[in-house]
Design a protein around this motif. Structure first.
Motif, PDB file in Angstrom:
ATOM      1  N   GLU A 184       0.804  -1.220   0.000  1.00 56.14           N
ATOM      2  CA  GLU A 184       0.000   0.000   0.000  1.00 56.14           C
ATOM      3  C   GLU A 184       0.838   1.271   0.000  1.00 56.14           C
ATOM      4  OE1 GLU A 184      -2.321  -0.273   3.515  1.00 56.14           O
ATOM      5  OE2 GLU A 184      -3.419  -2.075   2.878  1.00 56.14           O
ATOM      6  N   ARG A 185       2.071   1.181   0.495  1.00 56.35           N
ATOM      7  CA  ARG A 185       2.875   2.385   0.663  1.00 56.35           C
ATOM      8  C   ARG A 185       4.056   2.363  -0.302  1.00 56.35           C
ATOM      9  NH1 ARG A 185       5.262   3.857   6.518  1.00 56.35           N
ATOM     10  NH2 ARG A 185       6.370   1.879   6.153  1.00 56.35           N
ATOM     11  N   VAL A 186       4.249   3.494  -0.990  1.00 57.76           N
ATOM     12  CA  VAL A 186       5.338   3.625  -1.955  1.00 57.76           C
ATOM     13  C   VAL A 186       6.162   4.842  -1.559  1.00 57.76           C
ATOM     14  CG1 VAL A 186       5.959   3.831  -4.391  1.00 57.76           C
ATOM     15  CG2 VAL A 186       3.802   2.715  -3.745  1.00 57.76           C
ATOM     16  N   ARG A 187       7.462   4.619  -1.364  1.00 49.48           N
ATOM     17  CA  ARG A 187       8.362   5.710  -1.026  1.00 49.48           C
ATOM     18  C   ARG A 187       9.555   5.718  -1.970  1.00 49.48           C
ATOM     19  NH1 ARG A 187       9.547   4.450   5.090  1.00 49.48           N
ATOM     20  NH2 ARG A 187       9.146   2.329   4.338  1.00 49.48           N
ATOM     21  N   VAL A 188       9.907   6.914  -2.427  1.00 50.47           N
ATOM     22  CA  VAL A 188      11.047   7.089  -3.334  1.00 50.47           C
ATOM     23  C   VAL A 188      12.140   7.834  -2.567  1.00 50.47           C
ATOM     24  CG1 VAL A 188      11.847   8.145  -5.478  1.00 50.47           C
ATOM     25  CG2 VAL A 188       9.562   7.107  -5.367  1.00 50.47           C
ATOM     26  N   PHE A 189      13.347   7.243  -2.545  1.00 51.00           N
ATOM     27  CA  PHE A 189      14.485   7.840  -1.847  1.00 51.00           C
ATOM     28  C   PHE A 189      15.443   8.433  -2.872  1.00 51.00           C
ATOM     29  CE2 PHE A 189      12.702   4.651   0.930  1.00 51.00           C
ATOM     30  CZ  PHE A 189      12.677   5.288   2.168  1.00 51.00           C
ATOM     31  N   VAL A 190      15.698   9.714  -2.730  1.00 55.01           N
ATOM     32  CA  VAL A 190      16.375  10.499  -3.762  1.00 55.01           C
ATOM     33  C   VAL A 190      17.632  11.156  -3.195  1.00 55.01           C
ATOM     34  CG1 VAL A 190      16.116  12.473  -5.325  1.00 55.01           C
ATOM     35  CG2 VAL A 190      14.154  10.987  -4.859  1.00 55.01           C
ATOM     36  N   GLY A 191      18.721  11.114  -3.960  1.00 52.97           N
ATOM     37  CA  GLY A 191      19.857  11.976  -3.659  1.00 52.97           C
ATOM     38  C   GLY A 191      20.956  11.396  -2.808  1.00 52.97           C
ATOM     39  N   ASP A 192      20.963  10.050  -2.596  1.00 52.39           N
ATOM     40  CA  ASP A 192      22.036   9.462  -1.802  1.00 52.39           C
ATOM     41  C   ASP A 192      22.322   8.065  -2.325  1.00 52.39           C
ATOM     42  OD1 ASP A 192      23.802   8.500   0.068  1.00 52.39           O
ATOM     43  OD2 ASP A 192      22.652   9.154   1.815  1.00 52.39           O
ATOM     44  N   ASN A 193      23.400   7.941  -3.133  1.00 54.63           N
ATOM     45  CA  ASN A 193      23.711   6.619  -3.675  1.00 54.63           C
ATOM     46  C   ASN A 193      24.628   5.810  -2.760  1.00 54.63           C
ATOM     47  OD1 ASN A 193      26.257   7.694  -4.086  1.00 54.63           O
ATOM     48  ND2 ASN A 193      26.255   7.455  -6.312  1.00 54.63           N
ATOM     49  N   GLN A 194      24.877   6.308  -1.561  1.00 54.64           N
ATOM     50  CA  GLN A 194      25.670   5.569  -0.584  1.00 54.64           C
ATOM     51  C   GLN A 194      24.803   4.915   0.490  1.00 54.64           C
ATOM     52  OE1 GLN A 194      29.250   5.627  -1.195  1.00 54.64           O
ATOM     53  NE2 GLN A 194      28.234   6.410  -3.030  1.00 54.64           N
ATOM     54  N   ASN A 195      23.509   5.224   0.469  1.00 53.09           N
ATOM     55  CA  ASN A 195      22.586   4.696   1.464  1.00 53.09           C
ATOM     56  C   ASN A 195      21.227   4.510   0.804  1.00 53.09           C
ATOM     57  OD1 ASN A 195      20.920   4.129   3.627  1.00 53.09           O
ATOM     58  ND2 ASN A 195      21.586   5.869   4.878  1.00 53.09           N
ATOM     59  N   PRO A 196      20.711   3.271   0.717  1.00 55.41           N
ATOM     60  CA  PRO A 196      19.466   3.034  -0.029  1.00 55.41           C
ATOM     61  C   PRO A 196      18.270   3.826   0.471  1.00 55.41           C
ATOM     62  CG  PRO A 196      20.079   1.103   1.257  1.00 55.41           C
ATOM     63  CD  PRO A 196      21.247   2.034   1.283  1.00 55.41           C
ATOM     64  N   GLU A 197      18.223   4.147   1.770  1.00 54.41           N
ATOM     65  CA  GLU A 197      17.114   4.926   2.310  1.00 54.41           C
ATOM     66  C   GLU A 197      17.596   6.276   2.821  1.00 54.41           C
ATOM     67  OE1 GLU A 197      14.295   2.884   4.772  1.00 54.41           O
ATOM     68  OE2 GLU A 197      14.650   0.966   3.773  1.00 54.41           O
ATOM     69  N   GLY A 198      18.682   6.773   2.231  1.00 59.86           N
ATOM     70  CA  GLY A 198      19.182   8.091   2.584  1.00 59.86           C
ATOM     71  C   GLY A 198      18.576   9.156   1.692  1.00 59.86           C
ATOM     72  N   GLY A 199      19.002  10.372   1.879  1.00 57.17           N
ATOM     73  CA  GLY A 199      18.521  11.469   1.051  1.00 57.17           C
ATOM     74  C   GLY A 199      17.086  11.843   1.336  1.00 57.17           C
ATOM     75  N   GLN A 200      16.429  12.382   0.330  1.00 59.02           N
ATOM     76  CA  GLN A 200      15.060  12.860   0.444  1.00 59.02           C
ATOM     77  C   GLN A 200      14.077  11.707   0.239  1.00 59.02           C
ATOM     78  OE1 GLN A 200      14.220  15.849  -2.515  1.00 59.02           O
ATOM     79  NE2 GLN A 200      12.326  16.542  -1.547  1.00 59.02           N
ATOM     80  N   SER A 201      13.104  11.584   1.129  1.00 58.42           N
ATOM     81  CA  SER A 201      12.080  10.544   1.012  1.00 58.42           C
ATOM     82  C   SER A 201      10.770  11.187   0.580  1.00 58.42           C
ATOM     83  CB  SER A 201      11.892   9.814   2.340  1.00 58.42           C
ATOM     84  OG  SER A 201      10.803   8.912   2.265  1.00 58.42           O
ATOM     85  N   ILE A 202      10.206  10.709  -0.546  1.00 60.32           N
ATOM     86  CA  ILE A 202       8.980  11.290  -1.091  1.00 60.32           C
ATOM     87  C   ILE A 202       7.961  10.178  -1.336  1.00 60.32           C
ATOM     88  CG2 ILE A 202       7.991  12.675  -2.956  1.00 60.32           C
ATOM     89  CD1 ILE A 202      10.757  13.819  -3.480  1.00 60.32           C
ATOM     90  N   ARG A 203       6.745  10.382  -0.902  1.00 63.34           N
ATOM     91  CA  ARG A 203       5.679   9.405  -1.090  1.00 63.34           C
ATOM     92  C   ARG A 203       5.099   9.476  -2.493  1.00 63.34           C
ATOM     93  NH1 ARG A 203       2.783   7.620   3.441  1.00 63.34           N
ATOM     94  NH2 ARG A 203       1.432   6.611   1.909  1.00 63.34           N
TER      95      ARG A 203
END
Length: 412
Positions: A359-378
């Protein structure tokens, strides 16, 4: 564990015969983590066989009852050989010895109740993972381990499907036995937590007679897996094949089977990442868990390399999950502009039910050193635009656009 693959069953009129019983030949390299284990004594007649699973290049998981005499409480044979990397021949691929003192049965294994029927074998030499041996049939890789779960054994409340592999008997009569020449695959229907299985995973064949796939002699110790991706390439081992309960004490695997049982791996996969070696003084040094979300051995972009910092700033990590449920799936995407991401249509898509999985989709942007780093956008489900001609069975037009809830902070 959530099952996302829908119903898989052999109608009794179309079932292939003489298999794990009524299983199917595994495809080439389909289950590279499954090994054939042979126990014998040089110079003596007789041998027994089991099946096991590769955890890493030095350790194999199997059943405690393999090579164990429940009367004398001793090993039956003194030579152990593990055959790795060839699911087309039981004794093909790489042959590796195991010393008796490197067989670590669970310290609380109860041979009479078949509880804690799980063991680790430390190999004499390393397995050539995804190896260099030049053979068309050579393929070895590791299986993923589940999260520790002492309460639910890794199961849901309702029934769910799983896949078993084994090198056991195909068929038997009172005076003849046919053994597998190719690794066998069986689809089984597991009972949910609402059915008592004595703290084991079980399948009740009397309740679902059309599900005639079943385990047999030689399948012991083999993996029972569920897949965390729709292509069935990432397998998590949820059970170790333990035993079958027969009616009238028959020895025939193709008749009178009431139920079959597996030792739940999630119950024994303690967060210490180690397993008891069978004595009070030491632990076996085998690492016993892997991070199944991000660091599955052998499942990287094949022979790829770590990207340099900021090397691919347009690449995003997409995570799909459902709050309150344990498992998630992942995909990768590309930034088209500050509000849109391009990815595959099959991501988060159950091609059996033709519905979204999570049900939940999150896109993680701007950090290729950490899969869930950077900006998180739904991303809302209604803003996932799959190609209108997408064919999930044939993977045609496998492309999609996601509209983000908020803008990406481009070069921000």
């Amino acid at each position: 564990m959530d099952d996302i693959f829908g119903v898989f069953r052999y109608p009794i009129t179309d079932a292939p015969i003489n298999r794990v019983y009524a299983g199917s030949d595994a495809e080439f390299a389909e289950s590279p983590y499954t090994v054939f284990i042979k126990f014998d004594t040089p110079g003596k007649v007789g041998a027994i066989t089991c099946t096991g699973s590769i955890l890493n290049k030095r350790w194999v998981l199997t059943a405690a009852h393999c090579n164990y005499n429940k009367t004398t409480l001793r090993d039956i044979y003194n030579r152990i050989r593990v055959f790795v990397g060839d699911n087309q021949h039981p004794e093909g691929g790489e042959c590796i010895r195991v010393e008796l003192h490197n067989m670590f049965r669970h310290p609380d294994y109860n041979p009479h109740l078949d509880l804690n029927d799980i063991a680790l074998y430390k190999l004499n030499t390393d397995i050539d993972i995804n190896g260099s041996i030049e053979s068309v049939h050579y393929k070895a890789n590791t299986v993923c381990l589940p999260q520790y779960d002492i309460s639910n054994l890794g199961l849901n409340w309702e029934r769910e499907f799983a896949t078993g592999f084994g090198w056991g008997q195909l068929y038997s009569t009172n005076n003849m036995v046919w053994r597998a020449k190719v690794l066998q695959r069986a689809e089984v229907l597991l009972e949910g937590l609402n059915v008592a299985c004595n703290s084991l995973l079980c399948s009740r064949l009397d309740w679902v007679p059309e599900m005639i796939t079943r385990i047999c002699v030689g399948d012991s110790g083999g993996p029972l897996v569920q897949y965390v991706d729709r292509h069935r390439s990432r397998a998590v081992i949820i059970g170790v094949t333990s035993y079958i309960w027969t009616i009238n004490n028959t020895v025939l695997c193709n008749a009178n089977i009431h139920s079959q049982y597996w030792t739940p791996v999630a119950f024994h996969n303690a967060p210490t990442n180690r397993v008891y070696s069978g004595n009070d003084a030491e632990f076996a040094e085998a690492p016993y868990t892997v991070n199944i979300k991000y660091d599955t051995p052998g499942k990287r972009v094949y022979s790829g390399n770590d990207a340099e910092f900021a090397e691919a700033p347009y690449t995003v990590n997409i995570k799909y999950d459902t709050p309150g449920k344990r498992f998630a799936s992942l995909c990768t995407g590309s930034i088209l502009n500050k509000r849109w991401v391009l990815t595959a249509a099959h991501c988060n898509y159950n091609y059996t039910t033709l519905k979204d999985i999570h049900e939940r989709v999150r896109v993680f942007v701007g950090d290729n050193q950490n899969p869930e780093g950077g900006q998180s956008i739904r991303v809302e489900l209604h803003n996932m635009f799959l190609h209108k001609n997408y064919k999930p069975g044939r993977d045609l037009y496998d492309i999609a656009l996601y509209k983000l809830n908020t803008d990406i902070n481009i070069n921000g």
